[in-house]
Motif scaffolding. Structure first.
Motif, PDB file in Angstrom:
ATOM      1  N   ILE A  65     -22.480 -59.032 -33.670  1.00 50.02           N
ATOM      2  CA  ILE A  65     -22.294 -57.574 -33.679  1.00 50.02           C
ATOM      3  C   ILE A  65     -23.462 -56.866 -34.368  1.00 50.02           C
ATOM      4  N   ASN A  66     -24.425 -57.617 -34.859  1.00 51.82           N
ATOM      5  CA  ASN A  66     -25.650 -57.054 -35.421  1.00 51.82           C
ATOM      6  C   ASN A  66     -26.628 -56.804 -34.280  1.00 51.82           C
ATOM      7  N   MET A  79     -33.533 -68.126 -21.967  1.00 54.63           N
ATOM      8  CA  MET A  79     -32.158 -68.311 -21.520  1.00 54.63           C
ATOM      9  C   MET A  79     -31.214 -68.050 -22.704  1.00 54.63           C
ATOM     10  N   VAL A  80     -30.044 -67.494 -22.421  1.00 52.06           N
ATOM     11  CA  VAL A  80     -29.061 -67.183 -23.457  1.00 52.06           C
ATOM     12  C   VAL A  80     -27.726 -67.796 -23.052  1.00 52.06           C
ATOM     13  N   VAL A  81     -27.124 -68.543 -23.969  1.00 45.52           N
ATOM     14  CA  VAL A  81     -25.787 -69.094 -23.740  1.00 45.52           C
ATOM     15  C   VAL A  81     -24.894 -68.560 -24.857  1.00 45.52           C
ATOM     16  N   HIS A  82     -23.876 -67.807 -24.467  1.00 46.60           N
ATOM     17  CA  HIS A  82     -23.081 -67.026 -25.417  1.00 46.60           C
ATOM     18  C   HIS A  82     -21.716 -67.673 -25.655  1.00 46.60           C
ATOM     19  N   PHE A  83     -21.623 -68.452 -26.749  1.00 46.25           N
ATOM     20  CA  PHE A  83     -20.365 -69.070 -27.162  1.00 46.25           C
ATOM     21  C   PHE A  83     -19.632 -68.239 -28.213  1.00 46.25           C
ATOM     22  N   ALA A  84     -20.345 -67.446 -28.987  1.00 49.14           N
ATOM     23  CA  ALA A  84     -19.788 -66.829 -30.199  1.00 49.14           C
ATOM     24  C   ALA A  84     -18.494 -66.070 -29.904  1.00 49.14           C
ATOM     25  N   ALA A  85     -17.426 -66.458 -30.582  1.00 50.86           N
ATOM     26  CA  ALA A  85     -16.125 -65.828 -30.385  1.00 50.86           C
ATOM     27  C   ALA A  85     -15.149 -66.338 -31.431  1.00 50.86           C
ATOM     28  N   GLU A  86     -14.161 -65.515 -31.725  1.00 50.84           N
ATOM     29  CA  GLU A  86     -12.964 -66.007 -32.408  1.00 50.84           C
ATOM     30  C   GLU A  86     -12.111 -66.650 -31.327  1.00 50.84           C
ATOM     31  N   SER A  87     -11.550 -67.839 -31.599  1.00 51.66           N
ATOM     32  CA  SER A  87     -11.039 -68.609 -30.456  1.00 51.66           C
ATOM     33  C   SER A  87      -9.715 -69.325 -30.683  1.00 51.66           C
ATOM     34  N   THR A 102     -15.357 -59.279 -32.494  1.00 54.23           N
ATOM     35  CA  THR A 102     -16.341 -60.305 -32.141  1.00 54.23           C
ATOM     36  C   THR A 102     -16.396 -60.559 -30.638  1.00 54.23           C
ATOM     37  N   ASP A 103     -15.228 -60.760 -30.036  1.00 51.85           N
ATOM     38  CA  ASP A 103     -15.201 -61.229 -28.653  1.00 51.85           C
ATOM     39  C   ASP A 103     -15.606 -60.144 -27.658  1.00 51.85           C
ATOM     40  N   VAL A 104     -15.188 -58.902 -27.912  1.00 52.88           N
ATOM     41  CA  VAL A 104     -15.506 -57.828 -26.970  1.00 52.88           C
ATOM     42  C   VAL A 104     -16.773 -57.090 -27.385  1.00 52.88           C
ATOM     43  N   LEU A 105     -16.781 -56.516 -28.594  1.00 55.84           N
ATOM     44  CA  LEU A 105     -17.946 -55.739 -29.021  1.00 55.84           C
ATOM     45  C   LEU A 105     -19.169 -56.632 -29.195  1.00 55.84           C
ATOM     46  N   GLY A 106     -18.966 -57.835 -29.723  1.00 53.58           N
ATOM     47  CA  GLY A 106     -20.083 -58.762 -29.861  1.00 53.58           C
ATOM     48  C   GLY A 106     -20.690 -59.109 -28.512  1.00 53.58           C
ATOM     49  N   THR A 107     -19.841 -59.331 -27.523  1.00 60.23           N
ATOM     50  CA  THR A 107     -20.335 -59.633 -26.176  1.00 60.23           C
ATOM     51  C   THR A 107     -21.082 -58.440 -25.592  1.00 60.23           C
ATOM     52  N   GLN A 108     -20.579 -57.239 -25.842  1.00 59.26           N
ATOM     53  CA  GLN A 108     -21.276 -56.045 -25.355  1.00 59.26           C
ATOM     54  C   GLN A 108     -22.682 -55.955 -25.947  1.00 59.26           C
ATOM     55  N   ILE A 109     -22.812 -56.250 -27.227  1.00 55.29           N
ATOM     56  CA  ILE A 109     -24.116 -56.169 -27.885  1.00 55.29           C
ATOM     57  C   ILE A 109     -25.074 -57.220 -27.325  1.00 55.29           C
ATOM     58  N   VAL A 110     -24.581 -58.437 -27.116  1.00 51.51           N
ATOM     59  CA  VAL A 110     -25.422 -59.483 -26.524  1.00 51.51           C
ATOM     60  C   VAL A 110     -25.817 -59.091 -25.102  1.00 51.51           C
ATOM     61  N   ALA A 111     -24.854 -58.606 -24.325  1.00 51.08           N
ATOM     62  CA  ALA A 111     -25.134 -58.212 -22.943  1.00 51.08           C
ATOM     63  C   ALA A 111     -26.131 -57.051 -22.889  1.00 51.08           C
TER      64      ALA A 111
END
Length: 344
Positions: A65-66, A79-87, A102-111
């Motif tokens: 999220i940073n 290449m980017v592989v995005h595993f980071a999540a609460e699971s 983490t799962d939604v906003l973090g993914t938005q930031i990576v995307a």
């Protein structure tokens, strides 16, 4: 030297993939970013943390999220592989806010970062989950199965899954969505069912099985899952970009049968089974249809259930120092629908 950025690369599946890539591709630079929450550990990385500043591997302690950090790291990646999540399903019932953060906003930031540098990013693989499907409406679940998440965790991952798809549809990022079914293997956190059962036997405790134990999952050995992700990462773009792939074994096993398999392999004593109330948000059955993965990638899992379970049991038997530190997190208190406080 290609650079592969792996988010959440110190967690269970993420670190399995990190070690796989580090060992298989000596001409790749591996960059891991991980917030080292309770489920991540530098002990899972392929080389000791004090040796991480070299040409082949580097570790960044940070959160997805940073935005500034992710922008910087993605700008240097191929290449980017995005595993980071609460699971963890049960933990999402106990404390759900961090899952959406983490799962939604973090993914938005990576995307967003991938979108900014999409001209240089060859592949963005987003690791989703089979939990987005909910309970199976058919004998096996293909990628077109409707999404019906049944827990806060599943809902957060479903949001991230569809967010990545929308970025492909809107911005043309080179994304692929992978929906792994249940993984197992060495270094999995004790909150998960298989390591919890194994350590229960080692600790001479009774195994806790939810309800009648008939809820069933498709389990795949984590190393096989990572082989599939690797194959997707390196497949021709026209075959995989914009697509969704299930990764599983194609077989389901009830939680009760897993408990029996573990006790038979470790102590041959089924008297140590115990049943408790069903977990809220319980999914009754998941079985992967992996026909698309076989057809497009030519991939099938190599490790059968019993061989993978033997490897996993051996690892926990020989690495007590690693898992003892997680003992306090093996059980999570939740309030059931009945109002009763239960440990799950």
């Amino acid at each position: 030297m290609k650079t592969v950025l792996i988010t959440g690369g110190a967690g269970f599946i993420g670190s399995t993939f990190t070690r796989h890539m580090f060992n298989k591709y000596p001409d790749y630079r591996i960059v891991v970013v991980d917030a080292l929450t309770y489920a991540g550990s530098v002990e899972n990385l392929p080389i000791p943390i004090w040796q991480q500043e070299n040409d082949r591997f580097s570790f960044w302690y940070g959160n997805v999220i940073n935005g500034e950090l992710m922008d910087t790291l993605v700008s240097k990646a191929d290449m980017v592989v995005h595993f980071a999540a609460e699971s963890h399903v049960t933990r999402s019932i106990y404390d759900n806010s961090q899952f959406f953060q983490t799962d939604v906003l973090g993914t938005q930031i990576v995307a967003n970062a991938v979108c900014k540098y999409r001209d240089q990013i060859e592949r963005f693989v987003h690791i989703s989950t089979s939990e987005v499907y909910g309970t199976a409406l058919s004998d096996s679940m293909g990628e077109e199965h409707q999404l019906n998440p049944m827990s806060p965790y599943a809902a957060a991952k479903c949001g991230a899954d569809r967010l990545v798809y929308s970025y492909w549809a809107t911005y043309g990022i080179p994304s692929v969505i992978v929906r792994p079914f249940n993984n197992f293997g060495p270094r999995q956190h004790l909150e998960k069912v298989i390591p919890r059962f194994i350590t229960s036997v080692l600790l001479k405790e009774k195994l806790r099985v939810h309800g009648d134990g008939q809820s069933a999952r498709d389990f795949i050995f984590a190393e096989d899952n990572c082989e599939a992700i690797d194959a997707i990462l390196h497949a021709p773009a026209e075959k995989v970009v914009g697509e969704v792939f299930n990764v599983g074994s194609g077989e389901h096993r009830s939680i009760l049968s897993i408990a029996k398999d573990i006790t038979e392999m470790m102590c041959r004593n089924n008297d140590c089974l115990i049943h408790v109330g069903d977990r809220p948000g319980q999914v009754m059955r998941h079985t992967a249809n992996i026909d698309k993965l076989k057809r497009v990638i030519g991939f099938t899992p190599k490790t059968d259930w019993h061989a993978g379970l033997e490897k996993t049991i051996d690892w926990y038997m020989n690495n007590e120092e690693w898992w003892r530190k997680q003992m306090w997190m093996r059980e999570i208190p939740i309030i059931a629908v009945s109002g009763k406080r239960e440990l799950h």
